[in-house]
Design an enzyme around this catalytic site. Sequence first.
Site, PDB file in Angstrom:
ATOM      1  N   SER A 179      31.598 -60.845 -46.307  1.00  0.00           N
ATOM      2  CA  SER A 179      31.826 -59.926 -45.187  1.00  0.00           C
ATOM      3  C   SER A 179      32.840 -58.844 -45.548  1.00  0.00           C
ATOM      4  CB  SER A 179      32.299 -60.697 -43.949  1.00  0.00           C
ATOM      5  OG  SER A 179      31.304 -61.578 -43.485  1.00  0.00           O
ATOM      6  N   GLY A 217      30.334 -58.061 -41.821  1.00  0.00           N
ATOM      7  CA  GLY A 217      31.015 -56.993 -42.549  1.00  0.00           C
ATOM      8  C   GLY A 217      30.765 -55.633 -41.942  1.00  0.00           C
ATOM      9  N   GLY A 275      23.816 -62.815 -42.664  1.00  0.00           N
ATOM     10  CA  GLY A 275      24.784 -62.983 -41.578  1.00  0.00           C
ATOM     11  C   GLY A 275      26.164 -62.486 -41.952  1.00  0.00           C
ATOM     12  N   ASP A 276      26.564 -62.729 -43.207  1.00  0.00           N
ATOM     13  CA  ASP A 276      27.863 -62.244 -43.686  1.00  0.00           C
ATOM     14  C   ASP A 276      27.895 -60.716 -43.676  1.00  0.00           C
ATOM     15  OD1 ASP A 276      28.199 -64.942 -44.200  1.00  0.00           O
ATOM     16  OD2 ASP A 276      27.763 -64.737 -46.335  1.00  0.00           O
ATOM     17  N   ALA A 277      26.774 -60.107 -44.092  1.00  0.00           N
ATOM     18  CA  ALA A 277      26.692 -58.645 -44.117  1.00  0.00           C
ATOM     19  C   ALA A 277      26.741 -58.077 -42.706  1.00  0.00           C
ATOM     20  CB  ALA A 277      25.411 -58.199 -44.822  1.00  0.00           C
TER      21      ALA A 277
END
Length: 330
Positions: free
Chosen positions: A67, A289, A284-286
């Site tokens: 992220s 972020g 999901g992390d992106a």
Amino acid sequence: MATEGILLGMGNPLLDISAVVDEEFLNRYDVKFNDAILADEKHIGMYDEMATKYNVVYTAGGATQNSIRVAQWMLQIPGSTTFIGCIGKDKFGEEMKRNCKLAGVNGYYYEDESTPTGTCAVCIVGGERSHVANLSAANCYKSEHLKRPEIWALEGQVSPDSFLLVAEHAAASNKVFMTNLSATYLCEFFRDAQDKVLPYVDFVFGNETEARMFSKVHGWETEKNVEEIALKISRWPKASGARKRITVITQGADPVIVAEDGKVKLFPVISLPKENLVDTNGAGDAFVGGFLSQLVLEKPIEDCIRAGCYGANVIIQRFGCTFPEKPHFS
């Protein structure tokens, strides 16, 4: 305007070892399709097998580090992001530091002398990923590192006891504090740590699978209703009344759920033809972020969601949690 060091991430740094494999590989190591699990003895051999028999890509991973890397890419402001975590003194640790630096993130790693760098086998089948995480050194962060003046100045850590110290500091100094449910195994096996810090959290992120596990371990019996789970998390008592808690739950191709003020809003994601899907690892992390890149610019929630959807859309069209040189978001 975002300034140097405005966004700090604290979490488990794992070197992602990503490769396209087949279902036979997953079956041999007893990994379910689209799984996200902790490694045990039966999984140890899969890391070497992937590294020697498959065309692997190494990236600096772990939910929070992903992220932060995406947020830095979206912001395009030098030095605006920082990441803290624990790695081993080995070749994977050196690869982690190199990846972090290339992403433009200020990395402050505690290096454990006796434990190898944490890794995550990212097994890609048909564009969908299965995660097998071997935390290793990521689980060995020491509070002594946190107490160094140059590190405490960053207000960062990863171990549960120091995590709470930073959460309390954020509440006392009126700073925005966020957490990601990150993985079902964290909701299941680190429930007490999550429960202790949740009163200090202003934004909670997660996906629908993690939300359901959170509901299950708390005995809410609402696993089928992700919107209700998001509302329950948003209503969890807060240590500080300075700001409300907002819960943001992604659901893959389905709308993003945002719960705040006792209400739920749904936001559509960017549609993508199936033939353009390469790898869902880090989606999901992106999203988080991208969301954070606009949050630090004090943009409204709608813009944060739009940026999150953009970041996720870019990442799933590439192999691993990687991105082009420049974002095309406005």
